[in-house]
Design an enzyme around this catalytic site. Structure first.
Site, PDB file in Angstrom:
ATOM      1  N   SER A 285       0.854  -1.189   0.000  1.00  0.00           N
ATOM      2  CA  SER A 285       0.000   0.000   0.000  1.00  0.00           C
ATOM      3  C   SER A 285       0.890   1.239   0.000  1.00  0.00           C
ATOM      4  CB  SER A 285      -0.893   0.007   1.240  1.00  0.00           C
ATOM      5  OG  SER A 285      -0.089   0.256   2.376  1.00  0.00           O
ATOM      6  N   LYS A 286       0.247   2.379  -0.071  1.00  0.00           N
ATOM      7  CA  LYS A 286       0.942   3.681  -0.098  1.00  0.00           C
ATOM      8  C   LYS A 286       1.966   3.799   1.030  1.00  0.00           C
ATOM      9  CE  LYS A 286      -0.132   6.204  -3.460  1.00  0.00           C
ATOM     10  NZ  LYS A 286       1.083   6.163  -4.260  1.00  0.00           N
TER      11      LYS A 286
END
Ligand code: GLU
Length: 469
Positions: free
Chosen positions: A240-241
């Site tokens: 994820s980010k």
């Protein structure tokens, strides 16, 4: 049988690295077998749809060098066909109208929760409707899912995956407003497009059980499935980010080459012995579904850097000049033919030192910058009185050089070190580097000076000497 794979992203505004990997695997598989890869945009979510989001995916594929066959198909544009199939299933008794109100469904959901059931819909409109259809209520169409036994998906990666039929609802295939659900649209499109192999993320495995019910109800051939395990971050949690870049564009902007990205994404979930470096030509001969691993892969930035550094060394020098020039353009540095020439002359060395194009651009920036330029802290420290003294000695002796070559410059620096700094070459090179580049590190300085040329070197040294440091 001609292999037909498909790439059906939902346009989200960027191309996730997992989507890119799925695209790559579908492309390799199709190309390896002389088949086709079709491209469908799953654009039924009109609220979130935009043309820019489609462009982002197209750009991502183009950058990665992945092509497709035929035109891009819009899933939304096929809505009438989806509805047609829903009505066909209705007619053949494989599907039915359901008139439940939201309140009734809510009640069923609560009951199911209390009883610990996964499915909630009680199939009240399936075989023995409780009443005549209520006035003014637009029904949904639900598929008749098998009510007993086991459902099996034969998957090339996951093997035989089973689920008890009780765990599958009579799910909706056509909404009350006549629009198809994702489950129906995907199956109809894949069938109509002649898809033989569905290679996609394993977050879709649960959908597969449902989608196969539609295939069977229509009497259509079920495609071969290969569900790819997730991509995790280096810490083992879903990528994820939080882990950094997750989109293809970001990797491009971070200075990775598309061929390196292809190699890296290929290895993220697929293997061929212990081979790490697998060029695309080779992958096109080797790629198979058997080589896809069953466990999730972890994103490893060090490995990506290693792979990219490898492809940087192989890359054509003038292509690298073009690519770094694009980066300089973004930095508002105007690249002249003279700059290009300097970059080209030094490219063999520059590319062997850099893991990414951005690093290469940083490393070589002094070759393309113009006076006045800034001096970083380390450079300023070198340009104290002692440092400037050495710079001045070099400056004064440069005019006497017959040939402005790296060898001559090296000889000059060495004799300056012998004469003024007890033979310590570093004590000459460090202030000289600081003066010429504004920083404390650079590729081979004498070669860089040769590339800059006498005139520019003299101007830079004068600029550094006059600079208030
Ligand atoms: N549109 C889906 C996604 O982007 C892919 C659906 C599929 O592969 O069946 O996740």
């Amino acid at each position: 049988m001609t292999v037909v794979t498909r790439f059906p992203p939902s346009p989200t505004g960027f191309m996730h690295i997992g989507t890119a990997r799925t695209g790559l695997f579908n492309w390799l598989y199709a190309r390896r077998h002389g088949g086709k890869m079709l491209f469908r945009i799953e654009d039924t979510d009109r609220a979130r749809h935009s043309e820019e989001a489609v462009t982002a995916i197209v750009n991502g594929l183009n950058w990665l060098g992945i092509d497709w066959d035929g035109d891009i198909v819009s899933q939304f544009a096929m809505a009438d066909r989806h509805a047609e199939i829903a009505l066909e299933l209705l007619k053949s008794g494989k599907a039915y109208y359901c008139y439940c109100s939201p309140e009734e469904l809510e009640q069923m959901r609560e009951d199911a929760k209390k009883e610990g059931r996964i499915t909630f819909y009680d199939r009240r409109w399936r075989d023995n409707p409780p009443s005549a259809p209520p006035e003014g209520v637009k029904p949904v169409i639900r598929i008749k899912a098998p009510m007993s036994g086991e459902r099996v998906v034969y998957d090339k990666v996951q093997g035989e995956v089973r689920v008890a039929s009780e765990q599958l609802d009579d799910f909706i295939i056509l909404r009350a407003d006549g629009t198809p659900t994702y489950m129906l649209a995907v199956v109809v499109d894949d069938h109509d497009m002649g898809v033989t192999h569905v290679i996609r993320g394993d977050d879709h495995l649960n959908n597969t059980f449902r989608q196969n019910i539609i295939y069977e109800a229509m009497g259509w051939d079920i495609p071969t499935y290969a569900h790819l395990p997730l991509i995790l971050g280096p810490d083992g949690v879903k990528l994820s980010k939080r882990h950094g870049a997750t989109s293809v564009e970001e990797y491009r902007d971070m200075g990775y080459l598309p061929e390196a990205m292809r190699n890296y994404l290929l290895r993220l979930g697929w293997s061929h012995g212990d081979d790490e470096i697998i060029e695309t030509d080779q992958a096109l001969q080797w790629f198979d579904l058997e080589g896809i691993g069953q466990s999730a892969s972890r994103f490893d930035f060090d490995k990506l850097n290693y792979v990219n550094a490898h492809y940087m060394k192989l890359a054509d020098n003038s292509r690298l000049v073009d690519l770094v020039s694009d980066i300089y353009q973004l930095r508002n540095i105007n690249i002249t033919p003279l700059h290009r020439e300097r970059l080209l002359v030094r490219m063999d060395e520059l590319k062997s030192r850099s893991k990414t194009l951005v690093q290469l651009a940083d490393d070589a920036e002094f070759l393309v910058k113009s006076i006045p330029y800034d001096f970083d802290e380390k450079a300023l420290a070198q340009l104290n009185e002692d440092g400037k003294f050495i710079v001045r000695v070099i400056r004064d002796n440069l005019s006497g050089l017959d040939d402005f070559t790296a060898e001559e410059l090296e000889t000059l620096c060495k004799s300056t070190a012998d004469y003024h700094r007890d033979g310590k070459l570093g004590k000459v090179m460090m202030p000289l580097r600081a003066a010429l580049t504004g920083s404390a590190s650079s590729p081979s300085l004498v070669h860089a000076m040769e590339a800059l040329g006498k005139e520019d070197v003299l101007l830079r040294l004068d600029f550094a000497l006059s600079h208030n440091t």
